[in-house]
Design a protein around this motif. Structure first.
Motif, mmCIF file in Angstrom:
data_model
loop_
_atom_site.group_PDB
_atom_site.id
_atom_site.type_symbol
_atom_site.label_atom_id
_atom_site.label_comp_id
_atom_site.label_asym_id
_atom_site.label_seq_id
_atom_site.Cartn_x
_atom_site.Cartn_y
_atom_site.Cartn_z
ATOM 1 N N ASN A 118 0.626 -1.433 0.264
ATOM 2 C CA ASN A 118 -0.409 -0.579 -0.213
ATOM 3 C C ASN A 118 0.709 1.197 0.064
ATOM 4 O O ASN A 118 2.497 1.495 -0.119
ATOM 5 C CB ASN A 118 -0.924 0.145 0.882
ATOM 6 C CG ASN A 118 -0.226 0.123 2.475
ATOM 7 O OD1 ASN A 118 0.558 0.519 2.563
ATOM 8 N ND2 ASN A 118 -1.019 0.329 3.508
ATOM 9 N N GLN A 119 0.092 2.737 -0.013
ATOM 10 C CA GLN A 119 0.979 3.678 -0.172
ATOM 11 C C GLN A 119 1.936 3.898 0.511
ATOM 12 O O GLN A 119 2.613 5.019 1.092
ATOM 13 C CB GLN A 119 -0.373 4.694 -0.067
ATOM 14 C CG GLN A 119 -1.222 4.824 -1.456
ATOM 15 C CD GLN A 119 -1.804 5.803 -1.271
ATOM 16 O OE1 GLN A 119 -2.415 6.309 -0.236
ATOM 17 N NE2 GLN A 119 -2.011 6.954 -2.583
ATOM 18 N N GLU A 150 -3.017 4.079 -5.461
ATOM 19 C CA GLU A 150 -3.275 3.159 -4.291
ATOM 20 C C GLU A 150 -1.592 2.069 -4.227
ATOM 21 O O GLU A 150 -1.771 1.884 -2.756
ATOM 22 C CB GLU A 150 -4.466 2.577 -4.293
ATOM 23 C CG GLU A 150 -5.571 2.879 -4.852
ATOM 24 C CD GLU A 150 -6.074 4.409 -4.119
ATOM 25 O OE1 GLU A 150 -6.143 4.292 -2.637
ATOM 26 O OE2 GLU A 150 -6.805 5.706 -4.185
ATOM 27 N N TYR A 151 -1.706 1.526 -4.143
ATOM 28 C CA TYR A 151 -0.231 0.279 -4.719
ATOM 29 C C TYR A 151 0.980 0.397 -5.558
ATOM 30 O O TYR A 151 0.626 0.705 -6.012
ATOM 31 C CB TYR A 151 -1.080 -0.843 -4.625
ATOM 32 C CG TYR A 151 -1.854 -0.737 -5.706
ATOM 33 C CD1 TYR A 151 -1.194 -2.085 -6.307
ATOM 34 C CD2 TYR A 151 -2.593 -0.554 -5.822
ATOM 35 C CE1 TYR A 151 -1.907 -2.290 -7.822
ATOM 36 C CE2 TYR A 151 -3.374 -1.053 -7.574
ATOM 37 C CZ TYR A 151 -2.551 -1.968 -7.935
ATOM 38 O OH TYR A 151 -3.178 -2.271 -9.427
ATOM 39 N N ILE A 163 0.473 -5.764 1.580
ATOM 40 C CA ILE A 163 -1.434 -5.934 1.619
ATOM 41 C C ILE A 163 -1.008 -7.255 1.448
ATOM 42 O O ILE A 163 -1.824 -8.639 2.146
ATOM 43 C CB ILE A 163 -1.593 -5.161 0.267
ATOM 44 C CG1 ILE A 163 -2.025 -4.221 0.752
ATOM 45 C CG2 ILE A 163 -3.293 -5.624 0.590
ATOM 46 C CD1 ILE A 163 -2.733 -3.139 -0.497
#
Length: 96
Positions: A24-25, A85-86, A30
């Protein structure tokens, strides 16, 4: 199956792919197909590297942005696709 799961499955099926890590950011893992400690290491280090690469690209040209990062070493080829987002990190054995 979600789009992300399908992408991970498809990439993992490739001959030379050793693993896929989704981050993730914040640099937190994740999902991964690697063992947990190695995946965490890739998540942390590659997140930092992408931040530096993004900053470098922006400093060179404020209207530009990082779309893909590829690192090739003797043992591995690491491909990073930074999305909003990722990050998707793919580790594979390089072909000769």
């Amino acid at each position: 199956m979600s789009e992300v799961e399908e992408t991970i499955r498809r990439l993992s099926a490739k001959k030379n792919v050793q693993g896929v890590v989704i981050v993730n950011q914040l640099g937190l893992m994740i999902r991964s197909t690697l063992d947990a400690s190695l995946a965490k290491q890739y998540a942390t280090l590659m997140s930092d590297l992408v931040r530096m690469a993004r900053d470098s690209v922006t400093q060179l040209d404020a209207e530009n942005e990082l779309k893909f990062l590829r690192i090739r070493t003797k043992k591995h080829e690491i491909m990073i696709c930074p999305e909003r987002e990722y990050l998707m990190i793919v580790v594979q054995t390089p072909e000769a």
